[in-house]
Design a protein around this motif. Structure first.
Motif, PDB file in Angstrom:
ATOM      1  N   VAL A 125       0.843  -1.192   0.000  1.00  0.00           N
ATOM      2  CA  VAL A 125       0.000   0.000   0.000  1.00  0.00           C
ATOM      3  C   VAL A 125       0.878   1.241   0.000  1.00  0.00           C
ATOM      4  CG1 VAL A 125      -1.788   1.310   1.223  1.00  0.00           C
ATOM      5  CG2 VAL A 125      -1.816  -1.188   1.282  1.00  0.00           C
ATOM      6  N   GLU A 126       0.534   2.215  -0.828  1.00  0.00           N
ATOM      7  CA  GLU A 126       1.155   3.534  -0.788  1.00  0.00           C
ATOM      8  C   GLU A 126       0.066   4.548  -0.460  1.00  0.00           C
ATOM      9  OE1 GLU A 126       3.295   4.456  -4.331  1.00  0.00           O
ATOM     10  OE2 GLU A 126       4.432   2.564  -4.325  1.00  0.00           O
ATOM     11  N   LEU A 127       0.319   5.379   0.544  1.00  0.00           N
ATOM     12  CA  LEU A 127      -0.649   6.378   0.971  1.00  0.00           C
ATOM     13  C   LEU A 127       0.027   7.739   1.060  1.00  0.00           C
ATOM     14  CD1 LEU A 127      -2.483   4.308   3.708  1.00  0.00           C
ATOM     15  CD2 LEU A 127      -3.587   5.341   1.725  1.00  0.00           C
ATOM     16  N   ARG A 128      -0.717   8.782   0.688  1.00  0.00           N
ATOM     17  CA  ARG A 128      -0.171  10.145   0.699  1.00  0.00           C
ATOM     18  C   ARG A 128      -1.193  11.114   1.258  1.00  0.00           C
ATOM     19  NH1 ARG A 128       1.763   7.664  -3.882  1.00  0.00           N
ATOM     20  NH2 ARG A 128       4.037   7.754  -4.139  1.00  0.00           N
ATOM     21  N   LEU A 129      -0.693  12.087   2.011  1.00  0.00           N
ATOM     22  CA  LEU A 129      -1.500  13.206   2.490  1.00  0.00           C
ATOM     23  C   LEU A 129      -1.054  14.456   1.749  1.00  0.00           C
ATOM     24  CD1 LEU A 129      -3.460  14.630   4.513  1.00  0.00           C
ATOM     25  CD2 LEU A 129      -1.472  14.881   6.037  1.00  0.00           C
ATOM     26  N   PHE A 130      -2.034  15.191   1.177  1.00  0.00           N
ATOM     27  CA  PHE A 130      -1.743  16.397   0.421  1.00  0.00           C
ATOM     28  C   PHE A 130      -2.363  17.622   1.087  1.00  0.00           C
ATOM     29  CE2 PHE A 130      -1.820  12.934  -2.679  1.00  0.00           C
ATOM     30  CZ  PHE A 130      -0.625  13.138  -3.370  1.00  0.00           C
ATOM     31  N   ASP A 131      -1.679  18.751   0.936  1.00  0.00           N
ATOM     32  CA  ASP A 131      -2.228  20.066   1.234  1.00  0.00           C
ATOM     33  C   ASP A 131      -2.854  20.574  -0.057  1.00  0.00           C
ATOM     34  OD1 ASP A 131      -2.527  22.895   1.428  1.00  0.00           O
ATOM     35  OD2 ASP A 131      -1.105  22.919   3.089  1.00  0.00           O
ATOM     36  N   VAL A 132      -4.174  20.654  -0.092  1.00  0.00           N
ATOM     37  CA  VAL A 132      -4.875  21.003  -1.331  1.00  0.00           C
ATOM     38  C   VAL A 132      -4.588  22.441  -1.737  1.00  0.00           C
ATOM     39  CG1 VAL A 132      -7.162  21.270  -2.390  1.00  0.00           C
ATOM     40  CG2 VAL A 132      -6.686  19.292  -0.921  1.00  0.00           C
ATOM     41  N   ALA A 133      -4.606  23.367  -0.777  1.00  0.00           N
ATOM     42  CA  ALA A 133      -4.422  24.782  -1.106  1.00  0.00           C
ATOM     43  C   ALA A 133      -3.049  25.044  -1.712  1.00  0.00           C
ATOM     44  CB  ALA A 133      -4.629  25.642   0.135  1.00  0.00           C
ATOM     45  N   GLN A 134      -2.034  24.341  -1.204  1.00  0.00           N
ATOM     46  CA  GLN A 134      -0.676  24.560  -1.693  1.00  0.00           C
ATOM     47  C   GLN A 134      -0.266  23.551  -2.766  1.00  0.00           C
ATOM     48  OE1 GLN A 134       2.318  25.102   1.282  1.00  0.00           O
ATOM     49  NE2 GLN A 134       1.024  26.367   2.580  1.00  0.00           N
ATOM     50  N   SER A 135      -1.179  22.630  -3.127  1.00  0.00           N
ATOM     51  CA  SER A 135      -0.869  21.585  -4.121  1.00  0.00           C
ATOM     52  C   SER A 135       0.445  20.893  -3.764  1.00  0.00           C
ATOM     53  CB  SER A 135      -0.781  22.197  -5.527  1.00  0.00           C
ATOM     54  OG  SER A 135      -1.989  22.831  -5.875  1.00  0.00           O
ATOM     55  N   LYS A 136       0.510  20.456  -2.524  1.00  0.00           N
ATOM     56  CA  LYS A 136       1.775  19.968  -1.974  1.00  0.00           C
ATOM     57  C   LYS A 136       1.564  18.633  -1.254  1.00  0.00           C
ATOM     58  CE  LYS A 136       5.255  21.421   1.446  1.00  0.00           C
ATOM     59  NZ  LYS A 136       5.599  22.497   2.409  1.00  0.00           N
ATOM     60  N   GLU A 137       2.519  17.714  -1.437  1.00  0.00           N
ATOM     61  CA  GLU A 137       2.486  16.465  -0.683  1.00  0.00           C
ATOM     62  C   GLU A 137       3.142  16.665   0.673  1.00  0.00           C
ATOM     63  OE1 GLU A 137       4.608  12.110  -0.815  1.00  0.00           O
ATOM     64  OE2 GLU A 137       3.706  12.798  -2.696  1.00  0.00           O
ATOM     65  N   LEU A 138       2.455  16.243   1.735  1.00  0.00           N
ATOM     66  CA  LEU A 138       2.971  16.394   3.092  1.00  0.00           C
ATOM     67  C   LEU A 138       3.516  15.094   3.665  1.00  0.00           C
ATOM     68  CD1 LEU A 138       0.133  18.628   4.573  1.00  0.00           C
ATOM     69  CD2 LEU A 138       2.365  19.370   3.740  1.00  0.00           C
ATOM     70  N   ILE A 139       2.873  13.994   3.347  1.00  0.00           N
ATOM     71  CA  ILE A 139       3.305  12.688   3.858  1.00  0.00           C
ATOM     72  C   ILE A 139       3.197  11.664   2.732  1.00  0.00           C
ATOM     73  CG2 ILE A 139       2.955  10.863   5.571  1.00  0.00           C
ATOM     74  CD1 ILE A 139       1.397  12.822   7.282  1.00  0.00           C
ATOM     75  N   GLY A 140       4.165  10.805   2.628  1.00  0.00           N
ATOM     76  CA  GLY A 140       4.093   9.663   1.723  1.00  0.00           C
ATOM     77  C   GLY A 140       4.635   8.433   2.430  1.00  0.00           C
ATOM     78  N   LYS A 141       3.835   7.378   2.520  1.00  0.00           N
ATOM     79  CA  LYS A 141       4.247   6.171   3.230  1.00  0.00           C
ATOM     80  C   LYS A 141       3.947   4.929   2.377  1.00  0.00           C
ATOM     81  CE  LYS A 141       5.628   7.924   7.184  1.00  0.00           C
ATOM     82  NZ  LYS A 141       6.979   7.716   7.744  1.00  0.00           N
TER      83      LYS A 141
END
Length: 439
Positions: A125-141
């Protein structure tokens, strides 16, 4: 009636009663505190990046488990999946492979996306958390697990999300041990995740089993059982199934808890009509007596540094909380308000002690500073709420309550907010104990 028999009956009676903001432009930082608004977050089902069909519903299952955890925390507003614009099986899960506008349009500030593959019994499994306003990835596991354990992957990532928001990992990769009558009228020890899955029955002896508590490594449960007709103190190893009984030379142990370093057990010993606290080593051998007052002294709970123990004593005429300094043997009274205070639990942060207090004819959960002061009532006294147990981060409390008729396990934030019922077993569920964080 002879005095030793009378005191033994009183001891059991006493123990029975004890049983009785506008959205931010960035998704990080402290979000805990009164008046702060919940963060809007979208949790997309995962993309199936493999060939086999998703017969185990892993795509929705992982997303659903993350939704459950974040919603239960009380810090997030998870957006309804029916509002999602994109199809997770057609869009990507990395920057550039999907359109952030599809998510800002529905009001998402945070976004979770991911993918999975299954080969035989193995799950990646690959999971990611994004900041939508900044179009930015915050976490990738990236996680590797058995396909049947996909919920554990979800819980681990939910803890990562909470760490991103609050600076402290979440507590959703944990379990609750509790006493349940789900199998009938007998009280047995059970374990389950907060969402009611991964259930495991520790005891099955068709008698009374009480006071479960976890060892600090999360590998064993300590509990009291009447399976030999008198109360005894047991340790059950979850992975090996091995059970150990601690038996004193004289008398009987009727409850205990292991120290934070795992080297000692604080236990209640009933001996010749006297009920006091003793310090045991890991083999169950009594090292020394901790209390010597003539009253009943039960329910020990260690401070996180292992230097003090909070316990219940009726030496003042009614059950009240006292704190014992293990090194010096000196104790001081902690609670003065209320005529019946029991079941103390010391916060992992060390600053507060939760307990059960009687209000009129009902019981409620209270919290008081470890140094004393005014206690704060956390639950209503319109029904009974008892047996508080802290989460390993000190930010949540589990407890049992009969507010819905039968007794069920609930959790709330440490200040009493966001009280939520956990999955019910079908019987009366009481006396929760929250595990440490698990692997």
């Amino acid at each position: 009636m002879e005095r030793p028999i009378l005191l033994s009956i009183l001891t059991i009676w006493f123990l029975t009663l004890i049983c009785v903001s506008t959205a931010q432009t960035q998704v990080r930082g402290e979000i805990i505190g009164a008046g702060l608004q919940k963060y809007p977050i979208a949790i997309s089902p995962l993309k199936n990046a493999g060939a086999p069909p998703d017969s185990n519903r892993i795509s929705d299952g992982i997303a659903d488990s993350i939704v459950y955890d974040l919603d239960l925390s009380g810090w997030f507003r998870v957006l309804d999946r029916s509002a999602y614009i994109e199809d997770p099986q057609r869009s990507g899960d990395t920057i550039g492979s999907f359109d952030f506008k599809d998510w800002s349009t529905i009001g998402a500030v945070g976004l979770v996306k991911g993918r999975f593959t299954v080969q035989g019994e193995e799950l990646t499994v690959e999971l990611r958390l994004f900041d939508v306003a900044q179009s930015k990835e915050l976490i990738g596991k990236r996680y590797n697990a058995k396909a049947k354990d996909f919920r554990r992957v979800a819980h681990k990532f939910a803890d990562e999300i909470i760490n991103q928001f609050t600076g402290i990992p979440g507590v959703f990769n944990t379990r609750i041990a509790y006493v349940s009558t789900a199998g009938g009228r007998f009280k047995e020890i059970h374990i389950a995740h907060l969402d009611g899955t991964e259930k495991f029955q520790v005891t099955n002896n068709r008698t009374i089993n009480l006071f479960p508590s976890w060892t600090p490594d999360g590998k064993s449960i300590i509990y009291t059982s009447y399976k030999d007709r008198t109360p005894g103190l047991y340790q059950f190893e979850l992975f090996s199934g091995k059970e150990l009984k601690w038996s004193p030379v004289n008398g009987r142990y009727i409850g205990g808890q292991m120290s934070p370093d795992g080297q000692y057990i604080a236990a209640t010993l009933e001996q010749a009509g006297d009920t006091s606290l003793y310090l045991l080593d890991r083999s169950g051998r009594a090292i020394r007596r901790l209390t010597s007052d003539p009253g009943l002294e039960v329910s020990p709970s260690w401070s996180p540094d292992g230097k003090q123990i909070v316990f219940v004593s009726d030496r003042s005429g009614s059950p009240q909380l006292y704190i014992l300094d293990v090194g010096s043997g000196k104790s001081r009274r902690l609670t003065y308000s209320g005529s019946y205070n029991t079941a103390p639990a010391w916060s992992p942060r060390g600053d507060r002690i939760a307990y059960t207090g009687r209000v009129g004819r009902r019981f409620a959960i209270f919290a008081i500073g470890a140094d004393g002061g005014e206690a704060r009532q956390l639950t209503s006294d319109s029904y009974d709420s008892e047996d508080p147990a802290w989460a390993p981060d000190g930010r949540f409390i589990a407890f049992s309550s009969n507010r819905a008729g039968r007794s069920h396990i609930y959790i709330m934030q440490a200040g009493g907010e966001n009280q939520r019922r956990l999955a019910a077993s079908g019987g009366d569920d009481t006396k929760p104990s929250w595990s440490p964080r698990l692997d």
